[in-house]
Enzyme design. Sequence first.
Site, mmCIF file in Angstrom:
data_model
loop_
_atom_site.group_PDB
_atom_site.id
_atom_site.type_symbol
_atom_site.label_atom_id
_atom_site.label_comp_id
_atom_site.label_asym_id
_atom_site.label_seq_id
_atom_site.Cartn_x
_atom_site.Cartn_y
_atom_site.Cartn_z
ATOM 1 N N HIS A 72 0.814 -1.214 0.000
ATOM 2 C CA HIS A 72 0.000 0.000 0.000
ATOM 3 C C HIS A 72 0.849 1.266 0.000
ATOM 4 C CE1 HIS A 72 -3.753 2.133 0.633
ATOM 5 N NE2 HIS A 72 -3.319 2.702 1.734
ATOM 6 N N PHE A 73 1.773 1.370 0.945
ATOM 7 C CA PHE A 73 2.605 2.567 1.068
ATOM 8 C C PHE A 73 3.921 2.341 0.322
ATOM 9 C CE2 PHE A 73 -0.162 3.407 4.785
ATOM 10 C CZ PHE A 73 -0.569 4.695 4.446
#
Length: 321
Positions: A296-297
């Site tokens: 995600h990041f």
Amino acid sequence: MKHLLLALMLTTAGTVLPPHAKAEQAPVVAQTPATVYYRSATVDGVKVFYREAGPAGGPVVLLLHGFPASSHMFRNLIPTLADRYRVIAPDYPGFGQSDAPDHTRFAYTFGHYADLVDGLLGQLGAKSYAMYVMDYGAPVGYRLALKHPERVTGLIVQNGNAYDEGLREFWDPIKAYWADGSAKSRDALSGLVTLPTTIFQYTDGVRDVSRISPDNWVHDQALLDRPGNKDIQLDLFYDYRTNVPLYPQFQAFFRERKPPTLIVWGKNDKIFPEEGAHPYLKDLPDAELHILDTGHFALEDKLDEMAPLIRGFLDKQVAKR
């Protein structure tokens, strides 16, 4: 005398340096690190914190963060751009260092966030900008684009959704809340603001977790745990439903305005999975797409891959616009 003759011989024949010796080289001048400023502005009565770096007259790059992060997520990217670009990275109210009014007295909606970011940019004199949109940053940025389509000089899309294909299994409990708006469905989402979920968002899908600083979830969770912040986040989960009907308008903006676009997407993200990346090419066939082996990041472990892509894109597509 022998020493003098040896010196003359070396001079005429050319000096041979011993293996351990190094030829004299010009000194290497280190690049001066960018100075990042940490500022706040009052927009519609609310303190909005933002990070800013780079030349005041440079092309503006607006960095819009996701949940549960803040402008902190861009701390490592900003210095790689700030020699040439004016970088502005705000925190939305309820996130980071911005004000967090009680949710009964403040509308925590994506439309309100877009208006506040618009107001901030107006105060800062940013009349055009490229946008990096991630997670929540996508609907905030795309709503801003609908308000001022002529101001958008480019898009950098990182795990930020604008298509139905990108809302998969992770969203089922949130969609249940959208459907009935009940206290029961709201309470069922409480786990999304807890430490295990925050850690999951940073580490799931990452091949080498040792590249992820634990400071991320310590920082974010401390802010999530502030009194009243849980209700702020639950309000936003519910309001996310208002973004989905706007997807056709977002897509029309892509088709009609054709902003130069770079897509860098973590393929292992369960929140905004890879299925949400490819539909962009239907409306932006000239977009540059890179699918990365991360979660995600993506900036946390793939900055070394992403920064050259982002910088190359901006230098080619945005700097002269």
